[in-house]
Enzyme design. Structure first.
Site, PDB file in Angstrom:
ATOM      1  N   LYS A  77      12.230   9.457  15.902  1.00  0.00           N
ATOM      2  CA  LYS A  77      12.784   9.951  14.641  1.00  0.00           C
ATOM      3  C   LYS A  77      14.280   9.673  14.572  1.00  0.00           C
ATOM      4  CE  LYS A  77      10.208  12.068  12.090  1.00  0.00           C
ATOM      5  NZ  LYS A  77       9.483  13.262  12.040  1.00  0.00           N
ATOM      6  N   GLU A 114       0.158   3.319   4.671  1.00  0.00           N
ATOM      7  CA  GLU A 114       0.951   4.367   4.033  1.00  0.00           C
ATOM      8  C   GLU A 114       1.267   3.944   2.604  1.00  0.00           C
ATOM      9  OE1 GLU A 114       1.551   6.911   6.087  1.00  0.00           O
ATOM     10  OE2 GLU A 114       3.282   8.019   5.321  1.00  0.00           O
ATOM     11  N   GLU A 154       7.230  -0.365  14.543  1.00  0.00           N
ATOM     12  CA  GLU A 154       7.029  -0.452  13.088  1.00  0.00           C
ATOM     13  C   GLU A 154       7.874   0.611  12.401  1.00  0.00           C
ATOM     14  OE1 GLU A 154       2.926   0.528  12.746  1.00  0.00           O
ATOM     15  OE2 GLU A 154       2.280  -1.127  14.021  1.00  0.00           O
ATOM     16  N   ASP A 209       5.708 -13.890 -15.907  1.00  0.00           N
ATOM     17  CA  ASP A 209       4.855 -12.839 -16.458  1.00  0.00           C
ATOM     18  C   ASP A 209       3.901 -13.374 -17.520  1.00  0.00           C
ATOM     19  OD1 ASP A 209       6.326 -11.258 -14.862  1.00  0.00           O
ATOM     20  OD2 ASP A 209       7.252 -10.065 -16.460  1.00  0.00           O
ATOM     21  N   ARG A 239      -5.716  11.042   4.037  1.00  0.00           N
ATOM     22  CA  ARG A 239      -5.943  11.425   5.421  1.00  0.00           C
ATOM     23  C   ARG A 239      -6.694  12.752   5.525  1.00  0.00           C
ATOM     24  NH1 ARG A 239      -3.536  14.602   9.233  1.00  0.00           N
ATOM     25  NH2 ARG A 239      -3.605  13.817  11.364  1.00  0.00           N
ATOM     26  N   SER A 267      -2.482  11.800  14.376  1.00  0.00           N
ATOM     27  CA  SER A 267      -1.057  11.898  14.023  1.00  0.00           C
ATOM     28  C   SER A 267      -0.223  11.503  15.240  1.00  0.00           C
ATOM     29  CB  SER A 267      -0.721  13.279  13.494  1.00  0.00           C
ATOM     30  OG  SER A 267      -1.028  14.238  14.455  1.00  0.00           O
ATOM     31  N   LEU A 268       1.066  11.713  15.160  1.00  0.00           N
ATOM     32  CA  LEU A 268       1.965  11.174  16.184  1.00  0.00           C
ATOM     33  C   LEU A 268       2.855  12.253  16.759  1.00  0.00           C
ATOM     34  CD1 LEU A 268       3.243   8.002  14.302  1.00  0.00           C
ATOM     35  CD2 LEU A 268       1.759   8.003  16.300  1.00  0.00           C
ATOM     36  N   LYS A 310       8.581   3.774  10.295  1.00  0.00           N
ATOM     37  CA  LYS A 310       7.729   4.916   9.943  1.00  0.00           C
ATOM     38  C   LYS A 310       7.961   5.209   8.467  1.00  0.00           C
ATOM     39  CE  LYS A 310       6.164   9.396  11.578  1.00  0.00           C
ATOM     40  NZ  LYS A 310       6.100  10.108  10.299  1.00  0.00           N
ATOM     41  N   CYS A 354      26.491  16.631 -23.867  1.00  0.00           N
ATOM     42  CA  CYS A 354      27.694  16.487 -24.679  1.00  0.00           C
ATOM     43  C   CYS A 354      27.307  15.616 -25.861  1.00  0.00           C
ATOM     44  CB  CYS A 354      28.802  15.811 -23.868  1.00  0.00           C
ATOM     45  SG  CYS A 354      30.109  15.128 -24.919  1.00  0.00           S
ATOM     46  N   TYR A 379       1.056 -15.246 -16.061  1.00  0.00           N
ATOM     47  CA  TYR A 379       0.168 -14.293 -15.390  1.00  0.00           C
ATOM     48  C   TYR A 379      -0.688 -13.552 -16.426  1.00  0.00           C
ATOM     49  CZ  TYR A 379      -1.306 -10.213 -12.691  1.00  0.00           C
ATOM     50  OH  TYR A 379      -2.042  -9.224 -12.102  1.00  0.00           O
ATOM     51  N   ASP A 380      -0.026 -13.083 -17.487  1.00  0.00           N
ATOM     52  CA  ASP A 380      -0.765 -12.366 -18.527  1.00  0.00           C
ATOM     53  C   ASP A 380      -1.831 -13.254 -19.165  1.00  0.00           C
ATOM     54  OD1 ASP A 380       0.744 -10.178 -18.034  1.00  0.00           O
ATOM     55  OD2 ASP A 380       2.082 -10.429 -19.766  1.00  0.00           O
ATOM     56  N   CYS A 421      33.277  10.234 -26.239  1.00  0.00           N
ATOM     57  CA  CYS A 421      33.537  10.919 -24.974  1.00  0.00           C
ATOM     58  C   CYS A 421      33.875   9.909 -23.883  1.00  0.00           C
ATOM     59  CB  CYS A 421      32.293  11.733 -24.589  1.00  0.00           C
ATOM     60  SG  CYS A 421      32.366  12.424 -22.937  1.00  0.00           S
ATOM     61  N   ASP A 423       7.840   6.815   4.923  1.00  0.00           N
ATOM     62  CA  ASP A 423       7.746   8.198   4.478  1.00  0.00           C
ATOM     63  C   ASP A 423       6.922   8.253   3.193  1.00  0.00           C
ATOM     64  OD1 ASP A 423       8.105  10.856   4.533  1.00  0.00           O
ATOM     65  OD2 ASP A 423      10.217  10.835   3.981  1.00  0.00           O
ATOM     66  N   TYR A 477      -0.702  -0.485   8.561  1.00  0.00           N
ATOM     67  CA  TYR A 477      -0.193  -0.477   9.931  1.00  0.00           C
ATOM     68  C   TYR A 477      -1.281  -0.287  10.980  1.00  0.00           C
ATOM     69  CZ  TYR A 477      -0.097   4.488   8.642  1.00  0.00           C
ATOM     70  OH  TYR A 477      -0.413   5.729   8.174  1.00  0.00           O
ATOM     71  N   CYS A 488      32.272  20.029 -22.848  1.00  0.00           N
ATOM     72  CA  CYS A 488      32.118  18.832 -22.021  1.00  0.00           C
ATOM     73  C   CYS A 488      33.312  18.701 -21.077  1.00  0.00           C
ATOM     74  CB  CYS A 488      32.012  17.596 -22.910  1.00  0.00           C
ATOM     75  SG  CYS A 488      32.088  16.054 -21.965  1.00  0.00           S
ATOM     76  N   LYS A 547       4.221   1.705  19.410  1.00  0.00           N
ATOM     77  CA  LYS A 547       2.821   1.735  19.847  1.00  0.00           C
ATOM     78  C   LYS A 547       2.638   0.803  21.039  1.00  0.00           C
ATOM     79  CE  LYS A 547       1.367   2.449  15.055  1.00  0.00           C
ATOM     80  NZ  LYS A 547       0.832   1.838  13.827  1.00  0.00           N
ATOM     81  N   CYS A 585      35.446  15.467 -22.460  1.00  0.00           N
ATOM     82  CA  CYS A 585      36.117  15.390 -23.760  1.00  0.00           C
ATOM     83  C   CYS A 585      36.306  16.746 -24.430  1.00  0.00           C
ATOM     84  CB  CYS A 585      35.355  14.450 -24.699  1.00  0.00           C
ATOM     85  SG  CYS A 585      33.737  15.088 -25.169  1.00  0.00           S
TER      86      CYS A 585
HETATM   87  S1  IVH Z   1       0.246   5.229  13.059  1.00  0.00           S
HETATM   88  C1  IVH Z   1      -1.941   7.521  15.765  1.00  0.00           C
HETATM   89  N1  IVH Z   1       2.167   3.848  11.942  1.00  0.00           N
HETATM   90  O1  IVH Z   1       3.131   8.947  10.114  1.00  0.00           O
HETATM   91  C2  IVH Z   1      -1.717   6.753  14.584  1.00  0.00           C
HETATM   92  N2  IVH Z   1       1.763   6.051  11.161  1.00  0.00           N
HETATM   93  O2  IVH Z   1       3.168  11.177  11.965  1.00  0.00           O
HETATM   94  C3  IVH Z   1      -1.076   7.505  13.504  1.00  0.00           C
HETATM   95  N3  IVH Z   1       3.203   6.737   9.307  1.00  0.00           N
HETATM   96  O3  IVH Z   1      -0.095  10.158   9.432  1.00  0.00           O
HETATM   97  C4  IVH Z   1      -0.599   6.662  12.450  1.00  0.00           C
HETATM   98  N4  IVH Z   1       4.319   4.864   9.148  1.00  0.00           N
HETATM   99  O4  IVH Z   1       1.196   8.958   7.580  1.00  0.00           O
HETATM  100  C5  IVH Z   1       1.502   5.014  11.964  1.00  0.00           C
HETATM  101  N5  IVH Z   1       3.817   2.505  11.007  1.00  0.00           N
HETATM  102  C6  IVH Z   1       3.155   3.659  11.036  1.00  0.00           C
HETATM  103  C7  IVH Z   1       3.444   4.719  10.157  1.00  0.00           C
HETATM  104  C8  IVH Z   1       2.733   5.907  10.258  1.00  0.00           C
HETATM  105  C9  IVH Z   1       4.162   6.075   8.659  1.00  0.00           C
HETATM  106  C10 IVH Z   1       2.798   8.121   9.037  1.00  0.00           C
HETATM  107  C11 IVH Z   1       1.312   8.320   8.821  1.00  0.00           C
HETATM  108  C12 IVH Z   1       0.874   9.250   9.893  1.00  0.00           C
HETATM  109  C13 IVH Z   1       2.154   9.929  10.254  1.00  0.00           C
HETATM  110  C14 IVH Z   1       2.065  10.403  11.673  1.00  0.00           C
END
Ligand code: IVH
Length: 675
Positions: A320, A180, A122, A37, A145, A86-87, A124, A434, A40-41, A440, A126, A232, A416, A296, A419
């Protein structure tokens, strides 16, 4: 470095920018830093100083400019160059195979009968989907998005994420990168601890915390939140194209954009399935939350032919994870006392299997969370086992709500649970506590557990159960007692043999080498998590200096606001804490940061300004030497400057020093001061 280089500030600034971004990548993307660090600083300080001297060198892509924007009134809307889709979902193996069948059928209708697929799998993530536009190698814009066509311009916030490069080498004219943003779990926990201590609302989960950070109008707030990103995909491009998704991912990775190291190629559905199950097994061990696996089709031409239905491309699917929720009966809301005396509600449940694990207890986080969820004793409740393994109660099951008339909302106990001391609720706090800090046993147990844990003293062989056992035997009550344990005593206990007793004593002995900041963290002061402990140690350098500091002084520490500063200053004045620190110090623990603290060292209290290039030392080396001798280095000459160190081509700073009558030394003079 050649002397010519050193004399050319533009070249040096460019080099520093490159080197700093390289270290950002090592640290934030590869998790494999090459320098500490301090080094780096020092680089960042040098760049800041150089830019201070030559404002024209302060380019928008400089790492000093990651945080710097003013708060916005609102976010501008931006059109994505290519829509963000989206997916569709697939649950279980059958739905995955059905997805492949649908693709085959679609292609057959298009006249392609024998399509062979290979796939990229890949995690997914969150988090929150974002798009980054790099034009001519510079990060031009970052957006959320939104509805897929139009998002919000959150460039200022995204720039604060160190994992995102501000420039790309050998870049094409244009590339739109998709990824993401997420909050690592460790950072999330720490953020919530900090917020709870400051009486602020905590975030429900890392996803909300990440999304909240990105939607801040003030980039300084986003900068303070621990965010990262996994990239991604690629949207619009000019001057580059990819035939396969895998190539695009490799290109991103080569250009220092963070690509998850776990992405995999699969040749057929069986391999895809195996990869999905592998992620399912490993998800709890990750430092971020994932809710499935995105599969994919690798070939871009096939992707194009497969087309899009609604907003979902046929060529990709989100597999999922099976639900990790279950419904069971809440027998009773009970209360635990935490490390710093907070009463934490938890649910005692009829045992239920959630995501393959039997759950009997679940957390309810805090009173506020409990009130919001409105669960009551006897309710059927929904239990979630999330990525972070501690199960939580989400809400009453839908049909539990009808019986509301009869049961009362649970309230924190008046005494508590550990205790029996009457509890209190400090004004403005969301916590009941407490107040029996020192006496305690519940708090003592939590404190000890924390003290010996991995990030703290990391005492091997002293886990939760051993701590309970040693407490029950009356051998330890607080951390200092640990250092008085001897092998003879331990050998007499159940479950100990000579070897295990000696090993434990050796592990305790070894913990005395743990550096000061971890000792500070181990003390378990409210709000002093790992990061705060490191910053406090860096700033104050010893426990004595920290204990002597006023709340205002503590608040000068990076990342620590006035509320936390008050808590820290007060905790360290507590009599029991003073005694504990005294005993731990006597036992030989580190209460000082390595290197001379400020106020000592030959240059203590002296302020230096460097100008021009020195014959042998680089600016960075000279800065380091001055700092480690207790001095300070600033970028501009003022009446507070004690010495100006001048080398070749010193420029206006030398003139100013002479005008103000400040002592000017050359490198030899500096070395003499350092001696
Ligand atoms: S591909 C068609 N790849 O999932 C392409 N999405 O349900 C759509 N997400 O809006 C995105 N990890 O926020 C893709 N490895 C990944 C992902 C991913 C998370 C999220 C992303 C997207 C949502 C779709």
């Amino acid at each position: 470095m050649s002397p010519a280089r050193r004399r050319d500030p533009a070249a040096r600034a460019a080099e520093l920018r490159r080197v700093i971004e390289h270290h950002n990548h090592r640290y934030y993307v590869l998790d494999d830093p090459e320098i500490g660090d301090d080094a780096y600083d020092a680089l960042l300080d040098e760049l800041r100083a150089l830019e201070g001297e030559h404002p024209e060198l302060r380019t928008p892509d400089s790492p000093t400019q990651r945080v710097g924007g003013r708060p916005l009134e609102k976010f501008e809307h931006v059109h994505h160059l290519q829509p963000m889709l989206s997916l569709g979902n697939a649950r279980g193996e059958e739905e995955l195979r059905a997805w492949v069948e649908r693709m085959r059928n679609h292609l057959a209708r298009e006249g392609i009968s024998e399509a062979e697929f290979d796939y990229v799998c890949e995690p997914k993530i969150d988090g929150l989907a974002i798009s980054l536009v790099y034009r001519d190698g510079r990060l031009e814009r970052g957006a959320t998005r939104g509805d897929g066509e139009i998002g919000e311009d959150v460039t200022q916030n995204l720039r604060t994420i160190r994992a995102i490069p501000l420039t790309l080498d050998d870049a094409p004219k244009l590339v739109e990168v998709r990824g993401e943003v997420y909050m690592p779990l460790a950072g999330f926990t720490e953020l919530n601890e900090r917020r709870a201590a400051a009486g602020e609302r905590t975030f429900m989960n890392p996803r909300n915390a990440a999304a909240g950070a990105i939607r801040q109008l003030d980039p300084a707030i986003a900068a303070d939140r621990p965010l990262s990103v996994w990239c991604y995909g690629v949207g619009a491009t000019e001057g580059i194209s990819f035939q396969r998704h895998w190539e695009a991912l490799e290109w991103l990775r080569e250009h220092r954009l963070p690509v998850n190291p776990g992405v995999r190629l699969a040749g057929n559905v069986d391999e895809v399935m195996a990869i999905c199950l592998d992620w399912q097994e490993r998800r709890d061990a990750l430092d971020y939350e994932i809710d499935g696996v995105v599969v994919k089709v690798n070939d871009h031409e096939l992707q194009r032919r497969l087309g899009v239905v609604g907003r979902e491309p046929r060529a990709a699917v989100a597999w999922k994870f099976p639900p990790t929720t279950a419904v069971t009966k809440l027998k009773q809301v009970a209360w635990n006392v935490g490390r710093t005396g907070h009463l934490v509600p938890f649910a005692a449940l009829e045992p239920v299997v959630v995501g393959g694990v039997t759950v009997k207890l679940a957390t309810l986080h805090n009173e506020e969370d409990l009130a919001r969820k409105d669960v009551r004793d006897g309710d059927d409740v929904i239990v979630l086992r999330a990525g972070d393994v501690i199960p939580q109660v989400i809400s009453p099951a839908p049909d539990a709500v009808g019986r509301r008339g009869r049961s009362k909302p649970p309230a924190p106990p008046e005494r508590c649970p550990s205790c029996g001391t009457p509890t209190i609720k400090p004004e403005g706090s969301v916590w009941t506590i407490c107040p029996n800090r020192a006496g305690c046993p519940g708090q003592q147990w939590q404190q000890l557990k924390h003290f010996v844990s991995k990030g703290a003293m990391d005492i091997e062989g002293l886990g939760e159960e051993r701590v309970s056992q040693l407490m029950n035997e009356g051998l330890i009550r607080n951390a200092a007692d640990i250092y008085e344990l001897d092998a003879e005593r331990l050998m007499a206990l159940d479950g100990f043999a000579e070897i295990s007793a000696r090993n434990l004593v050796a592990a305790i002995e070894a913990s005395k080498d743990v550096p000061f900041f971890r000792v500070l963290y181990a003390l378990g002061i409210e709000s002093v998590g790992y990061v705060n402990a490191r910053n406090l140690a860096q700033r104050f350098r010893s426990i004595d200096a920290l204990m002597a500091a006023s709340p205002e002084e503590v608040a000068q520490t990076p990342g620590i606001g006035p509320v936390v500063a008050d808590i820290v200053a007060e905790a360290l004045r507590d009599e029991a804490m003073v005694e504990l620190v005294g005993r731990l110090r006597a036992a030989g623990l580190n209460f000082e940061q390595e290197g001379p603290p400020p106020g000592e060292g030959p240059l203590a209290g002296r302020t230096f300004v460097l100008t021009g290039s020195l014959p042998t030392l680089t600016r960075e080396e000279a800065t380091q030497r001055i700092l480690s001798a207790g001095g300070r280095v600033t970028s501009s000459v003022s009446r507070n400057t004690d010495y100006v160190v001048a080398g070749d081509s010193p420029g206006s700073k030398l003139e100013k020093a002479e005008r103000l009558g400040i002592e000017v030394v050359d490198e030899a003079g500096l070395l003499a001061l350092l001696a």
